[in-house]
Design a protein around this motif. Structure first.
Motif, PDB file in Angstrom:
ATOM      1  N   PRO A 123      47.152  35.728  59.008  1.00 45.66           N
ATOM      2  CA  PRO A 123      46.213  36.786  58.595  1.00 45.66           C
ATOM      3  C   PRO A 123      44.951  36.231  57.935  1.00 45.66           C
ATOM      4  N   VAL A 124      45.092  35.160  57.171  1.00 42.55           N
ATOM      5  CA  VAL A 124      43.930  34.541  56.527  1.00 42.55           C
ATOM      6  C   VAL A 124      43.039  33.883  57.582  1.00 42.55           C
ATOM      7  N   ALA A 155      34.035  42.378  56.098  1.00 44.96           N
ATOM      8  CA  ALA A 155      34.773  41.217  56.624  1.00 44.96           C
ATOM      9  C   ALA A 155      35.183  40.294  55.476  1.00 44.96           C
ATOM     10  N   ARG A 156      34.295  40.097  54.513  1.00 44.29           N
ATOM     11  CA  ARG A 156      34.630  39.247  53.367  1.00 44.29           C
ATOM     12  C   ARG A 156      35.718  39.878  52.509  1.00 44.29           C
ATOM     13  N   ALA A 209      43.404  39.371  52.512  1.00 43.65           N
ATOM     14  CA  ALA A 209      44.396  38.563  53.236  1.00 43.65           C
ATOM     15  C   ALA A 209      44.807  37.347  52.413  1.00 43.65           C
ATOM     16  N   GLU A 210      43.841  36.713  51.752  1.00 41.95           N
ATOM     17  CA  GLU A 210      44.167  35.561  50.907  1.00 41.95           C
ATOM     18  C   GLU A 210      45.075  35.959  49.756  1.00 41.95           C
ATOM     19  N   LEU A 211      44.786  37.102  49.141  1.00 40.72           N
ATOM     20  CA  LEU A 211      45.645  37.572  48.050  1.00 40.72           C
ATOM     21  C   LEU A 211      47.039  37.919  48.543  1.00 40.72           C
ATOM     22  N   ALA A 212      47.117  38.519  49.734  1.00 39.33           N
ATOM     23  CA  ALA A 212      48.422  38.883  50.271  1.00 39.33           C
ATOM     24  C   ALA A 212      49.248  37.658  50.632  1.00 39.33           C
ATOM     25  N   VAL A 213      48.602  36.635  51.172  1.00 40.85           N
ATOM     26  CA  VAL A 213      49.334  35.447  51.615  1.00 40.85           C
ATOM     27  C   VAL A 213      49.604  34.492  50.460  1.00 40.85           C
ATOM     28  N   TYR A 214      48.584  34.213  49.678  1.00 38.65           N
ATOM     29  CA  TYR A 214      48.710  33.199  48.636  1.00 38.65           C
ATOM     30  C   TYR A 214      49.067  33.782  47.280  1.00 38.65           C
TER      31      TYR A 214
END
Length: 103
Positions: free
Chosen positions: A46-47, A78-79, A85-90
Motif C-alpha cells: 500500500p505504501v 495523493a500525499r 498508508a505509511e501510518l497504517a503499515v508502519y
C-alpha cells in the motif's frame, strides 16, 4: 550462453593469498527473494502504490507552466493517501509529538 556449474565458481583475486580462496555459489545468489522478503513486500505494497500515485501527479505537473487549484488538490490528496498508508503499515511512533492545526 555458458552454463554455470552447480558446484559454484572459485573467485581468485590478486589481493588474497592463495590459501584464502573464496568460493561463491552463483546459483544461490540467483534464487531470488525468500518467502519472508516477499511477505514484507506484500505488507508494504500500500505504501509503494501510494508513493507511485504521488510520483504520477508530480510527473504530470512537471511540464505545466502554471498549476491549477485542481492540480494542487490532486497532489495534496495523493500525499495524504501516502501518509495514511505509511501510518497504517508502519504505525505511529509513540515518542513522536502529534501536531494539530490551530486557527
Amino acid at each position: 550462453m555458458n552454463s554455470i556449474p552447480r558446484n559454484g565458481l572459485r573467485v581468485v583475486s590478486a589481493d588474497f593469498p592463495p590459501a584464502e580462496l573464496v568460493e561463491v555459489h552463483v546459483l544461490d545468489l540467483l534464487d531470488g527473494p525468500t518467502a519472508q522478503e516477499l511477505a514484507d513486500l506484500e505488507a508494504e505494497s500500500p505504501v509503494i502504490v501510494a508513493g507511485l500515485d504521488v510520483l504520477d501527479v508530480e510527473i504530470a505537473l512537471i511540464d505545466r507552466t502554471s498549476v491549477s487549484e485542481f492540480d494542487a488538490r490532486r497532489l495534496r490528496r495523493a500525499r495524504r493517501r501516502l501518509i495514511a498508508a505509511e501510518l497504517a503499515v508502519y504505525g505511529l511512533a509513540t515518542d513522536m509529538p502529534s501536531l494539530r492545526a490551530v486557527a
